[in-house]
Scaffold this motif. Structure first.
Motif, PDB file in Angstrom:
ATOM      1  N   ALA B  79      15.358 -41.031  44.831  1.00  0.00           N
ATOM      2  CA  ALA B  79      14.563 -39.935  44.282  1.00  0.00           C
ATOM      3  C   ALA B  79      15.162 -39.388  42.994  1.00  0.00           C
ATOM      4  O   ALA B  79      14.453 -38.820  42.164  1.00  0.00           O
ATOM      5  N   HIS B 248      11.138 -35.842  44.287  1.00  0.00           N
ATOM      6  CA  HIS B 248      10.429 -37.080  44.567  1.00  0.00           C
ATOM      7  C   HIS B 248      10.211 -37.779  43.240  1.00  0.00           C
ATOM      8  O   HIS B 248       9.633 -37.198  42.322  1.00  0.00           O
ATOM      9  N   ARG B 249      10.685 -39.008  43.136  1.00  0.00           N
ATOM     10  CA  ARG B 249      10.550 -39.772  41.886  1.00  0.00           C
ATOM     11  C   ARG B 249      10.950 -38.973  40.665  1.00  0.00           C
ATOM     12  O   ARG B 249      10.232 -38.932  39.667  1.00  0.00           O
ATOM     13  N   THR B 344       3.638 -34.809  48.525  1.00  0.00           N
ATOM     14  CA  THR B 344       3.725 -36.144  47.923  1.00  0.00           C
ATOM     15  C   THR B 344       2.736 -37.124  48.502  1.00  0.00           C
ATOM     16  O   THR B 344       2.534 -38.197  47.950  1.00  0.00           O
ATOM     17  N   GLU B 353      12.291 -45.770  47.875  1.00  0.00           N
ATOM     18  CA  GLU B 353      11.954 -46.944  47.067  1.00  0.00           C
ATOM     19  C   GLU B 353      12.438 -48.193  47.767  1.00  0.00           C
ATOM     20  O   GLU B 353      13.507 -48.211  48.349  1.00  0.00           O
TER      21      GLU B 353
END
Ligand code: ATP
Ligand code: MG
Lengths: 257, 362, 258
Positions: B79, B248-249, B344, B353
Motif C-alpha cells: 500500500a 490504499h495504493r 476501497t 498486490e
C-alpha cells in the motif's frame, strides 16, 4: 536407475543449468579463474621452457593448457559442491530428498550440471589456447583421451565436494572443499616437469597420484602418451573411492534429516 | 581524504549546516530531547514517492499527528506504508511534497530529524554475529549517550523488552520475535520523542504482541512520545491507535479515530444460520427485508442492516413469525475492515498486490 | 573530534568482532597465501636458473606476493560484510544515528586494515623463519610493513567502494575475481624483463599492481631503490585516495537513495 529416478536426475541437472544461465555471477568466476591462470602461466612464465632440463615437446602453452584444463575440471566439481551446500542450507535439498525415489540420482543430477558448466569453461579455454597458437601433437584418439581424463577429474571433484557438502550442509564448509583440492593440484609438476622439481615438493609430487594424470594429459596432447592405461586406472580408482565417499555423505545427510 | 572532509561531505549532502550539529557535546544530546520537547508532531503535505521502474508508491498523502498521539497507518501489502516511513525517517527522499517531524523538515533538516526520532523498520536489521547487548552498546555509543549512563540504559531496555537472559547470545540464534523486540529496544536507546514502528508485531506471538502494545501505550501516555505505527492488522489499529489512517495504493482513503471511522460506515450486519439446510432460501428472503445481502459463512445468510429498518430483535421476531428454526444468529458491529471495504471496494485481506510477498517477519 | 574518534572506534570494534567470530573469514586469508607461497616458491624454484634472474632464492622473490594476496582477501571480507549491511538494512540503522559517513568508512576500513596488518606480520615472520634474507635489514622490514599496510588500506577501500556500489554480497564476490586478474597479470611470478610474451609484458607494465609488488620486492632482494619505492608508495597512496574518494561519493549516494 528406473524412469522416475532418471527424471529426477535430469530435472535437477536442468535446474542447475538454468540457475547458471540466469545468474552470470555464478558462471563467471569459475570461467575467469582458469582463464586467468592460463594467461598468467602460459603468458607470464613461458621463459621457463629455457630452464635446462625442460624437455616437454609440446611447448609451454600446451604444457600449461593441460594443467589449467584439469584444474578447471576439478574446480568445476568443487564449485558445484558450494551449490549443493547452499541447497542444504536453504532447505531446497530437503525437497529433493523427498521427491527422489533413488536419492543417489541426485548426485548424478548435480554432476550433469557440473559437466555442463565445465564444458563451457573447457570450450572457452580450448578456443583461447588455439588462438594463442597452441600446437597439437596428438592424434584424435589422444585428444579424446585428454578430455575424457579431464571429465573423470571433474567427476572426482564433484564426488569429493558433494561428500563434504552433505556431511556439513553449510556453505561455511567451502574452504574445506577447496583447500585439499588446491593442494593436490599444486603439489604436482605445475610449472616445470617433475624432474626439475627439488626438495620436499619433488618428494610429494612423486607420490601424488594426480601427478600421473597431469603428465599423461600432457603426453596425450603432445602425442607422446606413456602410461595411458595406468592413468585411467588411477582415475577410475579415484572415482570409485569418492563415489563411496559421497554416497556415505548422502546417507549421513539423510539421517540428519 | 581527511575525516573532517568526509564528514563535511556527508553533512552537506543532507543540506545541513556542517559546522553546528556534530559539535553538540555528548551529554547535551540526551537532555536536549527533554528540553526542546515542545513540538513532537508530524506534519505531512502532498507527500509523493515515485520509483523509477515502479508504481507511485506514495501518491500525495496529507496527515498530521499530534504530540503524544499514537497514529496507526493501516493498509495491505504494497500500500505504501514502508515507503512513507522511510521518507519520514529521512532514509528516502520524497519525489514531491513536504514533511516535518518534530518541527524539522525531513529533507532540509535531516540530522535534526534523526536526532529526535527512533525507528524500528520493517526488516529488523541486525548483525547476526553480535549479541543483543553488543547491539545496544554500539547503538548507545553512536547515539552519543554518556558513557556512565550507558550500562544502566542497556539493562533497563533489555529488561523492558524481556531479553535480559538472552542478552549475551548472538542474534543469529534469536527467534523472529526476539529480533523484533531487540529492534524496538534499539530504537528507544536515546529516548526519542517521535517513534516510528513499521509493522512492529508481524511475526510476534499473541503474548509478545500484547506486551508490545502495552509498552507502546506506556511510552505515549507516560513519556509523551509520539508514535507512528504501520500495521496490516485491524485489531492492532483498533486497540492501540488513537487515530487511524487507512492507506490504499499510495493514498489515504480514510482517517479518524477508530470509533468515528466505524460509526461513519455505520451499519451492522446480521448473520443467521438456519437449523435446516433447505430453509436457507426462506431465511434469506426474510433477512433481505432488513438490508442488503453481504458475505456470510458457507451455511449462513447475512445482510448489512439498512439503518432504519429495525434491529436484531426485529429480525428475530420476523424469523419466529415465519416459524423458521435458527441454529445461530449474530449481530456484527462494524469493523475497520468494513471501513476499508466501504472506502476501497475490496476487503483488506484481499487487497494486497499480487506482486507482494515480503510481509513476513524480518 | 573525540566523538568522531569514538564512533570510528565503535564501528571498527564491530567489524573486528564480526570478522573474528567467523573463522571461515579469517583462516583462508591467513593460510591461503602461505600455502601458495610454499607451493610456488618451490615449484618455481627452477626459474632462478634463468639467466638474468635477480636472486638465487625464489622465496625471497615471491614473498611480496603474499602481502598483496592476503590484503586482497581481507578486502573481500570487508566488502562482503559491508554489502551485507546494505542488504539487511543495518546501514539504515547506522544512518539514523548521528554517526558520520567518515566514521563508517574509516571504521569499516579499520577492521580490514587490522586483519591486513596481522597478516603482514605473520607472512613476514614465516618468511624470515624459512630463510628470507632482507638486503635492507631491519629498516627495510619496517618500510615493507608500512607499504604492506598501506596496500591493505587501498584494497580495503576498493572493497568498500565495490560494496557500496553493488549493495549485495554476491555481486561483490563476483567482482573480486577481476581484482585477482590484475594481480595475476603482473610481475608477480617473473621480473618484467624476463617475461617473454610481449603482450603479457606490456600488460604487466601498465598494471599498477606490478609496481606495488616491485616496491615491496626491492626492499628484500635489491636494496634502497628510490625509483621502485617511489612508484610503490605512489601507486599505493593513489589507490587509497582514489578508492576512498569514490567510496565517500558512493556512500553519499547510498544514503541519499534517490
Ligand atoms: N525500492 C523500490 N523500488 C521500486 N519499487 C518499490 C521500492 N520499494 C517499494 N516499492 C513499491 O512501492 C509500493 C509500496 O511499497 P511499500 O513497501 O511501501 O508497501 P507496504 O505498505 O510497506 O507493504 P508491506 O505490508 O508489504 O510491507 C509497492 O508496490 C512496492 O513494490
Ligand atoms: Mg512495508
Amino acid at each position: 536407475m528406473n524412469g522416475r529416478g532418471l527424471s529426477v536426475t535430469l530435472g535437477l541437472a536442468h535446474r542447475q543449468m538454468t540457475l547458471l544461465i540466469k545468474n552470470p555471477s555464478l558462471l563467471f568466476p569459475p570461467m575467469l579463474f582458469p582463464l586467468m591462470n592460463f594467461l598468467a602461466f602460459a603468458g607470464g612464465l613461458s621463459r621457463l621452457r629455457h630452464v635446462p632440463g625442460f624437455n616437454y615437446p609440446g611447448g609451454y602453452t600446451a604444457f600449461q593448457f593441460v594443467f589449467v584444463l584439469l584444474q578447471s575440471a576439478a574446480f568445476g566439481g568443487v564449485f558445484m559442491g558450494f551449490g549443493i551446500a547452499r541447497d542444504f542450507e536453504n532447505g531446497f535439498a530437503r525437497r529433493l530428498l523427498v521427491a527422489a525415489p533413488h536419492r543417489s540420482g541426485l548426485i548424478a543430477g548435480y554432476w550433469l550440471g557440473a559437466v555442463f558448466r565445465w564444458s563451457l569453461v573447457a570450450t572457452m579455454l580450448t578456443i583461447v589456447a588455439l588462438i594463442a597458437g597452441m600446437p597439437i601433437g596428438g592424434s584424435g584418439v589422444d585428444i579424446f583421451g585428454l578430455y575424457a581424463l579431464a571429465l573423470l577429474v571433474n567427476l572426482v571433484g564433484i564426488l569429493w565436494a558433494a561428500g563434504i557438502a552433505m556431511r556439513f550442509r553449510t556453505v561455511q564448509a567451502g574452504p574445506l572443499m577447496q583447500t585439499p583440492v588446491f593442494m593436490l593440484l599444486f603439489l604436482a609438476p605445475v610449472y616445470v616437469p617433475l624432474a626439475l622439481l627439488q626438495g620436499w615438493i619433488h618428494t610429494l609430487a612423486s607420490v601424488n597420484p594426480y601427478t600421473l594424470l597431469l603428465e599423461e594429459g600432457r603426453g596425450l596432447l603432445a602425442g607422446t602418451p606413456l602410461h595411458t592405461a595406468s592413468a585411467f586406472l588411477i582415475a577410475f580408482g579415484l572415482v570409485g573411492f569418492f563415489l563411496v565417499w559421497s554416497l556415505r555423505g548422502l546417507r549421513i545427510a539423510e539421517r540428519a534429516g | 581524504m581527511s575525516a573532517a572532509a568526509a564528514e563535511h561531505d556527508r553533512a552537506e549532502c543532507r543540506g545541513d549546516d556542517a559546522t553546528h550539529w556534530p559539535r553538540v557535546p555528548v551529554g547535551l544530546v540526551t537532555t536536549l530531547g527533554v528540553m526542546a520537547g515542545g513540538d513532537n508532531s508530524i506534519e505531512v503535505e502532498g507527500l509523493v514517492r515515485e520509483f523509477k521502474k515502479g508504481p507511485r508508491a506514495v501518491d500525495g498523502i496529507d496527515l498530521r499527528v499530534e504530540p503524544g498521539e499514537i497514529y496507526g497507518f493501516l493498509g495491505p501489502n504494497g500500500a505504501g506504508k514502508s515507503t512513507t516511513v522511510l521518507m519520514l525517517t529521512t532514509l528516502l527522499p520524497p519525489t514531491a511534497g513536504t514533511a516535518r517531524v518534530a518541527g524539522f523538515d525531513v529533507v532540509k533538516e535531516g540530522p535534526s530529524v534523526r536526532r529526535t526520532i527512533g525507528a524500528a523498520l520493517q526488516e529488523a536489521a541486525l548483525d547476526p554475529m553480535l549479541t543483543g547487548r553488543e547491539h545496544l552498546r554500539l547503538q548507545a555509543a553512536l547515539q552519543g549517550i554518556a558513557r556512565d549512563e550507558r550500562r544502566a540504559r542497556e539493562q533497563e531496555l533489555l529488561a523492558r523488552v524481556g531479553l535480559s537472559e538472552a542478552a549475551d547470545r548472538k542474534v543469529k540464534g534469536y527467534s523472529g520475535g526476539m529480533k523484533r523486540r531487540l529492534d524496538l529496544a534499539l530504537a528507544l536507546v536515546h529516548r526519542p520523542r517521535v517513534l516510528f514502528l513499521d509493522e512492529p508485531t508481524t511475526g510476534l506471538d499473541p503474548q509478545s504482541r500484547s506486551a508490545l502494545w502495552e509498552e507502546v501505550g506506556r511510552l505515549a501516555r507516560d513519556e509523551g512520545v509520539t508514535v507512528f505505527l504501520t500495521t496490516q492488522y485491524l485489531e492492532e489499529a483498533d486497540v492501540l491507535a488513537d487515530r487511524v489512517g487507512i492507506i490504499h495504493r499510495g493514498r489515504i482513503v480514510a482517517e479518524g479515530t477508530p470509533s468515528a471511522l466505524k460509526a461513519d460506515v455505520g451499519r451492522s450486519t446480521v448473520e443467521a444460520i438456519p437449523a435446516e439446510e433447505d430453509e436457507r432460501a426462506r431465511v434469506a428472503e426474510i433477512l433481505l427485508r432488513f438490508g442488503d445481502p453481504t458475505q456470510a459463512s458457507p451455511k449462513g445468510v447475512a445482510v448489512q442492516l439498512a439503518n432504519s429498518n429495525g434491529s436484531l430483535a426485529d429480525v428475530v421476531r420476523a424469523l419466529d413469525e415465519a416459524k423458521l428454526a435458527i441454529a445461530n444468529i449474530q449481530l456484527h458491529a462494524p469493523t475497520l475492515d468494513d471501513v476499508f471495504l466501504a472506502k476501497t471496494g475490496t476487503s483488506l485481506e484481499g487487497a494486497a498486490e499480487d506482486d507482494e510477498q515480503d510481509s513476513d517477519a524480518e | 573530534m573525540t566523538l568522531l574518534l569514538n564512533q570510528i572506534g565503535r564501528i571498527a570494534w564491530r567489524s573486528v568482532i564480526r570478522t573474528a567470530r567467523q573463522p571461515a573469514a579469517v583462516i583462508p586469508p591467513l593460510t591461503f597465501p602461505l600455502m601458495l607461497m610454499a607451493v610456488n616458491s618451490n615449484g618455481l624454484r627452477a626459474a632462478t636458473h634463468l639467466p638474468g634472474f635477480p636472486t638465487k632464492s625464489f622465496l625471497d622473490f615471491f614473498l611480496p606476493f603474499s602481502f598483496i594476496q592476503g590484503a586482497l582477501f581481507a578486502a573481500t571480507t570487508a566488502g562482503t560484510d559491508l554489502a551485507r549491511d546494505v542488504d539487511t538494512g543495518f546501514l539504515n540503522r547506522l544512518a539514523l544515528t548521528p554517526m558520520r559517513g567518515a566514521a563508517l568508512l574509516l571504521g569499516e576500513l579499520g577492521g580490514a586494515v587490522a586483519l591486513g596488518a596481522l597478516q603482514a606480520f605473520v607472512y613476514l615472520g614465516v618468511g624470515l623463519a624459512f630463510g628470507v634474507h632482507f638486503v635492507t635489514g631491519i629498516g627495510g622490514m619496517a618500510t615493507l610493513l608500512l607499504l604492506a599496510i598501506l596496500i591493505a588500506l587501498g584494497w580495503a577501500a576498493i572493497g568498500v567502494l565495490l560494496a557500496l556500489r553493488a549493495g549485495s554480497g554476491e555481486k561483490v564476490q563476483s567482482q573480486f575475481p577481476l581484482l585477482f586478474f590484475l594481480v595475476f597479470i603482473s610481475s608477480m611470478n617473473l621480473p618484467r624483463n624476463l617475461i617473454e610474451v610481449s603482450w603479457f609484458r606490456d600488460l604487466a607494465t601498465i598494471n599498477p599492481v606490478s609496481y606495488l609488488i616491485e616496491g615491496l620486492r626491492t626492499l628484500i632482494i635489491e636494496g634502497w631503490n628510490a625509483q621502485a619505492l617511489a612508484l610503490g608508495f605512489g601507486v599505493a597512496i593513489l589507490m587509497v585516495l582514489g578508492a576512498l574518494g569514490g567510496a565517500s561519493i558512493a556512500l553519499r549516494q547510498r544514503m541519499e537513495r534517490t
